[in-house]
Design a protein around this motif. Structure first.
Motif, PDB file in Angstrom:
ATOM      1  N   GLU A  96       0.854  -1.190   0.000  1.00  0.00           N
ATOM      2  CA  GLU A  96       0.000   0.000   0.000  1.00  0.00           C
ATOM      3  C   GLU A  96       0.888   1.238   0.000  1.00  0.00           C
ATOM      4  OE1 GLU A  96      -3.437   0.259   0.306  1.00  0.00           O
ATOM      5  OE2 GLU A  96      -4.050  -1.699   1.068  1.00  0.00           O
ATOM      6  N   ALA A  97       0.291   2.358  -0.401  1.00  0.00           N
ATOM      7  CA  ALA A  97       0.917   3.676  -0.202  1.00  0.00           C
ATOM      8  C   ALA A  97       2.322   3.761  -0.794  1.00  0.00           C
ATOM      9  CB  ALA A  97       0.916   4.025   1.290  1.00  0.00           C
ATOM     10  N   LEU A 131      -1.689  -5.770  -4.630  1.00  0.00           N
ATOM     11  CA  LEU A 131      -1.870  -4.341  -4.397  1.00  0.00           C
ATOM     12  C   LEU A 131      -3.002  -3.878  -5.296  1.00  0.00           C
ATOM     13  CD1 LEU A 131      -0.594  -2.495  -6.991  1.00  0.00           C
ATOM     14  CD2 LEU A 131       1.468  -3.557  -6.112  1.00  0.00           C
ATOM     15  N   THR A 132      -3.583  -2.735  -4.958  1.00  0.00           N
ATOM     16  CA  THR A 132      -4.552  -2.125  -5.861  1.00  0.00           C
ATOM     17  C   THR A 132      -4.038  -0.762  -6.261  1.00  0.00           C
ATOM     18  OG1 THR A 132      -5.888  -1.079  -4.132  1.00  0.00           O
ATOM     19  CG2 THR A 132      -6.493  -3.331  -4.769  1.00  0.00           C
ATOM     20  N   SER A 133      -4.480  -0.317  -7.427  1.00  0.00           N
ATOM     21  CA  SER A 133      -4.035   0.976  -7.937  1.00  0.00           C
ATOM     22  C   SER A 133      -5.240   1.685  -8.537  1.00  0.00           C
ATOM     23  CB  SER A 133      -2.957   0.735  -8.994  1.00  0.00           C
ATOM     24  OG  SER A 133      -2.545   1.965  -9.539  1.00  0.00           O
ATOM     25  N   ASP A 134      -5.403   2.942  -8.171  1.00  0.00           N
ATOM     26  CA  ASP A 134      -6.515   3.743  -8.678  1.00  0.00           C
ATOM     27  C   ASP A 134      -6.489   3.734 -10.207  1.00  0.00           C
ATOM     28  OD1 ASP A 134      -8.101   6.166  -9.444  1.00  0.00           O
ATOM     29  OD2 ASP A 134      -8.137   6.488  -7.279  1.00  0.00           O
ATOM     30  N   LYS A 135      -7.637   3.462 -10.833  1.00  0.00           N
ATOM     31  CA  LYS A 135      -7.681   3.382 -12.297  1.00  0.00           C
ATOM     32  C   LYS A 135      -7.307   4.708 -12.962  1.00  0.00           C
ATOM     33  CE  LYS A 135     -10.917  -0.495 -12.448  1.00  0.00           C
ATOM     34  NZ  LYS A 135     -12.319  -0.945 -12.611  1.00  0.00           N
ATOM     35  N   ALA A 140       0.417   3.633 -13.885  1.00  0.00           N
ATOM     36  CA  ALA A 140       0.655   2.594 -12.880  1.00  0.00           C
ATOM     37  C   ALA A 140       0.526   1.196 -13.463  1.00  0.00           C
ATOM     38  CB  ALA A 140      -0.318   2.772 -11.711  1.00  0.00           C
ATOM     39  N   ARG A 141      -0.438   1.019 -14.371  1.00  0.00           N
ATOM     40  CA  ARG A 141      -0.660  -0.316 -14.924  1.00  0.00           C
ATOM     41  C   ARG A 141       0.607  -0.841 -15.604  1.00  0.00           C
ATOM     42  NH1 ARG A 141      -5.756  -3.169 -17.000  1.00  0.00           N
ATOM     43  NH2 ARG A 141      -4.841  -4.984 -17.984  1.00  0.00           N
ATOM     44  N   ALA A 151      -3.160  -7.633 -13.808  1.00  0.00           N
ATOM     45  CA  ALA A 151      -4.370  -6.907 -13.366  1.00  0.00           C
ATOM     46  C   ALA A 151      -5.575  -7.827 -13.493  1.00  0.00           C
ATOM     47  CB  ALA A 151      -4.547  -5.641 -14.184  1.00  0.00           C
ATOM     48  N   GLU A 154     -10.647  -6.901  -9.959  1.00  0.00           N
ATOM     49  CA  GLU A 154     -11.220  -5.582  -9.733  1.00  0.00           C
ATOM     50  C   GLU A 154     -10.907  -5.196  -8.292  1.00  0.00           C
ATOM     51  OE1 GLU A 154     -12.747  -3.406 -11.611  1.00  0.00           O
ATOM     52  OE2 GLU A 154     -13.205  -4.597 -13.387  1.00  0.00           O
ATOM     53  N   GLY A 155     -10.564  -3.940  -8.074  1.00  0.00           N
ATOM     54  CA  GLY A 155     -10.321  -3.465  -6.717  1.00  0.00           C
ATOM     55  C   GLY A 155     -11.493  -2.613  -6.261  1.00  0.00           C
ATOM     56  N   PHE A 156     -12.262  -3.156  -5.317  1.00  0.00           N
ATOM     57  CA  PHE A 156     -13.464  -2.461  -4.824  1.00  0.00           C
ATOM     58  C   PHE A 156     -13.158  -1.717  -3.520  1.00  0.00           C
ATOM     59  CE2 PHE A 156     -15.253  -5.923  -7.342  1.00  0.00           C
ATOM     60  CZ  PHE A 156     -16.283  -5.297  -8.021  1.00  0.00           C
ATOM     61  N   LYS A 157     -13.692  -0.507  -3.403  1.00  0.00           N
ATOM     62  CA  LYS A 157     -13.509   0.292  -2.189  1.00  0.00           C
ATOM     63  C   LYS A 157     -14.872   0.811  -1.725  1.00  0.00           C
ATOM     64  CE  LYS A 157      -8.986   0.192  -3.015  1.00  0.00           C
ATOM     65  NZ  LYS A 157      -7.831  -0.166  -2.190  1.00  0.00           N
TER      66      LYS A 157
ATOM     67  N   ILE B 129     -13.346   0.270   3.506  1.00  0.00           N
ATOM     68  CA  ILE B 129     -13.373  -1.197   3.379  1.00  0.00           C
ATOM     69  C   ILE B 129     -12.930  -1.517   1.963  1.00  0.00           C
ATOM     70  CG2 ILE B 129     -14.728  -3.287   3.793  1.00  0.00           C
ATOM     71  CD1 ILE B 129     -15.243  -1.480   6.063  1.00  0.00           C
ATOM     72  N   LEU B 131     -11.634  -4.725  -0.987  1.00  0.00           N
ATOM     73  CA  LEU B 131     -11.489  -6.131  -1.365  1.00  0.00           C
ATOM     74  C   LEU B 131     -11.198  -6.174  -2.849  1.00  0.00           C
ATOM     75  CD1 LEU B 131     -14.260  -7.189  -3.073  1.00  0.00           C
ATOM     76  CD2 LEU B 131     -15.242  -6.736  -0.833  1.00  0.00           C
ATOM     77  N   SER B 133     -11.712  -8.726  -6.404  1.00  0.00           N
ATOM     78  CA  SER B 133     -12.515  -9.837  -6.911  1.00  0.00           C
ATOM     79  C   SER B 133     -11.994 -10.199  -8.295  1.00  0.00           C
ATOM     80  CB  SER B 133     -13.977  -9.396  -6.963  1.00  0.00           C
ATOM     81  OG  SER B 133     -14.773 -10.434  -7.486  1.00  0.00           O
ATOM     82  N   THR B 150     -17.318   0.600  -4.928  1.00  0.00           N
ATOM     83  CA  THR B 150     -16.995   1.146  -6.241  1.00  0.00           C
ATOM     84  C   THR B 150     -15.756   0.436  -6.781  1.00  0.00           C
ATOM     85  OG1 THR B 150     -17.785   3.285  -5.466  1.00  0.00           O
ATOM     86  CG2 THR B 150     -16.450   3.289  -7.473  1.00  0.00           C
ATOM     87  N   SER B 152     -13.170   1.170  -8.291  1.00  0.00           N
ATOM     88  CA  SER B 152     -12.329   2.307  -8.688  1.00  0.00           C
ATOM     89  C   SER B 152     -10.889   1.911  -8.951  1.00  0.00           C
ATOM     90  CB  SER B 152     -12.349   3.361  -7.571  1.00  0.00           C
ATOM     91  OG  SER B 152     -11.960   2.758  -6.337  1.00  0.00           O
ATOM     92  N   HIS B 153     -10.500   0.711  -8.547  1.00  0.00           N
ATOM     93  CA  HIS B 153      -9.096   0.315  -8.600  1.00  0.00           C
ATOM     94  C   HIS B 153      -8.874  -0.952  -9.441  1.00  0.00           C
ATOM     95  CE1 HIS B 153      -8.795   3.270  -5.472  1.00  0.00           C
ATOM     96  NE2 HIS B 153      -7.504   3.037  -5.265  1.00  0.00           N
ATOM     97  N   GLU B 154      -7.669  -1.054  -9.966  1.00  0.00           N
ATOM     98  CA  GLU B 154      -7.219  -2.315 -10.547  1.00  0.00           C
ATOM     99  C   GLU B 154      -6.624  -3.147  -9.413  1.00  0.00           C
ATOM    100  OE1 GLU B 154      -7.378  -3.644 -13.518  1.00  0.00           O
ATOM    101  OE2 GLU B 154      -7.971  -1.932 -14.734  1.00  0.00           O
ATOM    102  N   GLY B 155      -6.910  -4.443  -9.441  1.00  0.00           N
ATOM    103  CA  GLY B 155      -6.319  -5.339  -8.442  1.00  0.00           C
ATOM    104  C   GLY B 155      -5.206  -6.155  -9.080  1.00  0.00           C
ATOM    105  N   PHE B 156      -3.970  -5.857  -8.687  1.00  0.00           N
ATOM    106  CA  PHE B 156      -2.798  -6.528  -9.255  1.00  0.00           C
ATOM    107  C   PHE B 156      -2.339  -7.670  -8.342  1.00  0.00           C
ATOM    108  CE2 PHE B 156      -2.571  -2.302 -11.134  1.00  0.00           C
ATOM    109  CZ  PHE B 156      -2.222  -2.578 -12.449  1.00  0.00           C
TER     110      PHE B 156
END
Lengths: 161, 161
Positions: A96-97, A131-135, A140-141, A151, A154-157, B129, B131, B133, B150, B152-156
């Motif tokens: 993270e971060a 890790l997740t990265s803001d789209k 970053a990709r 990738a 999907e990174g859900f927040k 929160i 996660l 998927s 949402t 909003s992120h890519e999950g790598f």
């Protein structure tokens, strides 16, 4: 646990962050385009409380990269080791971060720091790094894919504050 | 810490997993289409070691949902509370390994369990929160978006084993 990493012909130290590094790490978080509205300001107390929690938790490695001249903090990331039952009870390393000072981008410093973190996670027994990265972070990709990440998710927040 | 959740007119218990639940949780992981090749088998030792690590870590909540008749484990998830400096030193709750028994899908049990987990994370002070998927789980996106998440992120992910 300081180790050395090289990028763009310069050698940097990577080490566990100390409490004295908190203002420099917060400055890196606040300088970020997407995180700018969320971090910074004069009140360091919440950051120092969070630092104490991170530092006391053996599952956390908050790392800083320091410049050879003067020792300024120029990059940071946080690695968390998470135990789980899935994948035959394997550990996963979560990053993270990730932040690199804007003056030092494009010279491979982020890549060198990530490579260090991947090695550190493997050394701690992790079999998966995530890790997740803001789209909205368009570069970053490619950056993470160059390091071998896929990738696939999907990174859900969900904000609950 | 057993609490009750309702789905499809039935009331279930949610509680912290005990060591005796490990085989049932592993069966749920192994029944999953994407995870099937990664989990299961007769050797429970690695899972029991992982369970001990999870159970000893105050940042982890491995939850199971049990059926009213017989108390069989019918769903599970893991919540991890992660301290960090970003967002003014806020805690984030991460959810992993969400599984619902295939016979009980489509009745709102997953949604009820996730709502419980979100409440538990909030109760522990989390302000975000998160996660990931697998993008191959086509129904998951709608499921998490219904809960307010949402994408909003890519999950790598990077396997290092």
């Amino acid at each position: 646990m300081a180790t050395r990493i090289s990028a763009g012909g310069t050698t940097y130290d990577v080490r566990r962050a100390a409490r004295a590094d908190v203002p420099a790490i917060v400055a890196l978080l606040a300088a970020d385009q997407i995180g700018a509205s969320r971090d910074g300001g004069a009140d360091l107390a919440p950051y120092e409380r969070a630092f104490a929690a991170i530092d006391a938790d053996p599952a956390q490695v908050l790392a800083v990269v320091t410049a050879p001249a003067g020792g300024a903090v120029v990059a940071t990331l946080q690695l968390t080791v998470i135990p789980g039952l899935a994948r035959r009870g394997s550990l996963r390393g979560q990053i993270e971060a990730v932040r690199v000072h804007e003056d030092l981008r494009g010279h491979g410093l982020g890549e060198a720091l990530m490579t260090w973190a991947i090695d550190e996670a493997r050394r701690r027994g992790c079999t998966l790094i995530q890790l997740t990265s803001d789209k909205r972070r368009e570069d970053a990709r490619r950056f993470y894919e160059r390091l071998g990440f896929t990738a696939s998710h999907e990174g859900f927040k969900l904000r609950v504050d």
